[in-house]
Design a protein around this motif. Structure first.
Motif, PDB file in Angstrom:
ATOM      1  N   UNK A  76       0.837  -1.193   0.000  1.00 22.37           N
ATOM      2  CA  UNK A  76       0.000   0.000   0.000  1.00 22.37           C
ATOM      3  C   UNK A  76       0.874   1.247   0.000  1.00 22.37           C
ATOM      4  N   UNK A  77       0.477   2.225  -0.794  1.00 26.57           N
ATOM      5  CA  UNK A  77       1.181   3.500  -0.878  1.00 26.57           C
ATOM      6  C   UNK A  77       0.230   4.607  -0.456  1.00 26.57           C
ATOM      7  N   UNK A  78       0.735   5.529   0.343  1.00 27.24           N
ATOM      8  CA  UNK A  78      -0.054   6.655   0.814  1.00 27.24           C
ATOM      9  C   UNK A  78       0.446   7.919   0.139  1.00 27.24           C
ATOM     10  N   UNK A  79      -0.496   8.742  -0.335  1.00 29.20           N
ATOM     11  CA  UNK A  79      -0.169  10.012  -0.966  1.00 29.20           C
ATOM     12  C   UNK A  79      -0.633  11.113  -0.027  1.00 29.20           C
ATOM     13  N   UNK A  80       0.293  11.951   0.383  1.00 27.49           N
ATOM     14  CA  UNK A  80      -0.009  13.079   1.257  1.00 27.49           C
ATOM     15  C   UNK A  80       0.086  14.348   0.433  1.00 27.49           C
ATOM     16  N   UNK A  81      -0.843  15.278   0.660  1.00 30.68           N
ATOM     17  CA  UNK A  81      -0.809  16.549  -0.063  1.00 30.68           C
ATOM     18  C   UNK A  81      -1.562  17.597   0.741  1.00 30.68           C
ATOM     19  N   UNK A  82      -1.269  18.859   0.437  1.00 35.27           N
ATOM     20  CA  UNK A  82      -2.025  19.943   1.056  1.00 35.27           C
ATOM     21  C   UNK A  82      -2.246  21.063   0.064  1.00 35.27           C
ATOM     22  N   UNK A  83      -3.295  21.813   0.336  1.00 40.67           N
ATOM     23  CA  UNK A  83      -3.524  23.034  -0.415  1.00 40.67           C
ATOM     24  C   UNK A  83      -3.526  24.164   0.607  1.00 40.67           C
ATOM     25  N   UNK A  84      -4.095  25.273   0.295  1.00 43.55           N
ATOM     26  CA  UNK A  84      -4.045  26.400   1.221  1.00 43.55           C
ATOM     27  C   UNK A  84      -4.741  26.173   2.541  1.00 43.55           C
ATOM     28  N   UNK A  85      -5.763  25.322   2.571  1.00 38.26           N
ATOM     29  CA  UNK A  85      -6.546  25.149   3.797  1.00 38.26           C
ATOM     30  C   UNK A  85      -6.710  23.698   4.243  1.00 38.26           C
ATOM     31  N   UNK A  86      -6.368  22.749   3.412  1.00 36.47           N
ATOM     32  CA  UNK A  86      -6.664  21.347   3.716  1.00 36.47           C
ATOM     33  C   UNK A  86      -5.445  20.456   3.555  1.00 36.47           C
ATOM     34  N   UNK A  87      -5.541  19.288   4.174  1.00 38.09           N
ATOM     35  CA  UNK A  87      -4.567  18.216   3.980  1.00 38.09           C
ATOM     36  C   UNK A  87      -5.346  16.959   3.637  1.00 38.09           C
ATOM     37  N   UNK A  88      -4.783  16.148   2.758  1.00 37.64           N
ATOM     38  CA  UNK A  88      -5.440  14.895   2.421  1.00 37.64           C
ATOM     39  C   UNK A  88      -4.419  13.766   2.466  1.00 37.64           C
ATOM     40  N   UNK A  89      -4.942  12.581   2.702  1.00 43.59           N
ATOM     41  CA  UNK A  89      -4.144  11.362   2.614  1.00 43.59           C
ATOM     42  C   UNK A  89      -4.951  10.392   1.768  1.00 43.59           C
ATOM     43  N   UNK A  90      -4.372   9.954   0.670  1.00 40.13           N
ATOM     44  CA  UNK A  90      -5.022   8.998  -0.220  1.00 40.13           C
ATOM     45  C   UNK A  90      -4.231   7.704  -0.198  1.00 40.13           C
ATOM     46  N   UNK A  91      -4.890   6.620  -0.533  1.00 36.64           N
ATOM     47  CA  UNK A  91      -4.243   5.314  -0.508  1.00 36.64           C
ATOM     48  C   UNK A  91      -4.375   4.664  -1.877  1.00 36.64           C
ATOM     49  N   UNK A  92      -3.282   4.074  -2.359  1.00 30.95           N
ATOM     50  CA  UNK A  92      -3.287   3.335  -3.612  1.00 30.95           C
ATOM     51  C   UNK A  92      -2.573   2.010  -3.409  1.00 30.95           C
ATOM     52  N   UNK A  93      -2.955   1.010  -4.193  1.00 29.84           N
ATOM     53  CA  UNK A  93      -2.415  -0.338  -4.022  1.00 29.84           C
ATOM     54  C   UNK A  93      -1.097  -0.592  -4.736  1.00 29.84           C
ATOM     55  N   UNK A  94      -0.722   0.284  -5.675  1.00 33.31           N
ATOM     56  CA  UNK A  94       0.562   0.081  -6.354  1.00 33.31           C
ATOM     57  C   UNK A  94       1.242   1.417  -6.617  1.00 33.31           C
ATOM     58  N   UNK A  95       2.533   1.349  -6.845  1.00 37.35           N
ATOM     59  CA  UNK A  95       3.356   2.553  -6.994  1.00 37.35           C
ATOM     60  C   UNK A  95       2.937   3.393  -8.207  1.00 37.35           C
ATOM     61  N   UNK A  96       2.630   2.739  -9.312  1.00 38.83           N
ATOM     62  CA  UNK A  96       2.225   3.478 -10.522  1.00 38.83           C
ATOM     63  C   UNK A  96       0.976   4.309 -10.282  1.00 38.83           C
ATOM     64  N   UNK A  97      -0.005   3.716  -9.624  1.00 35.45           N
ATOM     65  CA  UNK A  97      -1.246   4.437  -9.334  1.00 35.45           C
ATOM     66  C   UNK A  97      -0.993   5.601  -8.375  1.00 35.45           C
ATOM     67  N   UNK A  98      -0.112   5.393  -7.404  1.00 40.25           N
ATOM     68  CA  UNK A  98       0.223   6.454  -6.458  1.00 40.25           C
ATOM     69  C   UNK A  98       0.918   7.611  -7.170  1.00 40.25           C
ATOM     70  N   UNK A  99       1.853   7.292  -8.065  1.00 43.65           N
ATOM     71  CA  UNK A  99       2.553   8.340  -8.801  1.00 43.65           C
ATOM     72  C   UNK A  99       1.613   9.103  -9.729  1.00 43.65           C
TER      73      UNK A  99
END
Length: 67
Positions: free
Chosen positions: A2-25
């Motif tokens: 499992x790969x987790x993608x972390x990101x933020x914008x001006x007001x929020x933070x998100x964490x998304x999950x993907x099952x493979x590296x290609x999908x995460x990228x």
């Protein structure tokens, strides 16, 4: 794995999950294109649950009632 993608914008933070590296990228690129920043991918992540303000207010009210 499992790969987790972390990101933020001006007001929020998100964490998304993907099952493979290609999908995460792919998702990380999409987020960057949409203006999200501090986008990163991690294989292992320790994610803590953050309570919503409404939940915290309810807990505080119960604490006061018990006192």
């Amino acid at each position: 794995m499992t790969y987790f993608i972390f990101a933020r914008d001006g007001t929020s933070r998100i964490v998304l999950k993907r099952d493979n590296r290609d999908a995460a990228e792919k998702k990380a690129r999409e987020l960057t294109d949409l203006g999200w920043f501090e986008v990163r991918i991690e294989e292992e992540a320790q994610i803590e649950k953050v309570e919503a303000p409404k939940e915290r207010a309810s807990q505080a009210a119960r604490t006061i009632e018990q006192a």
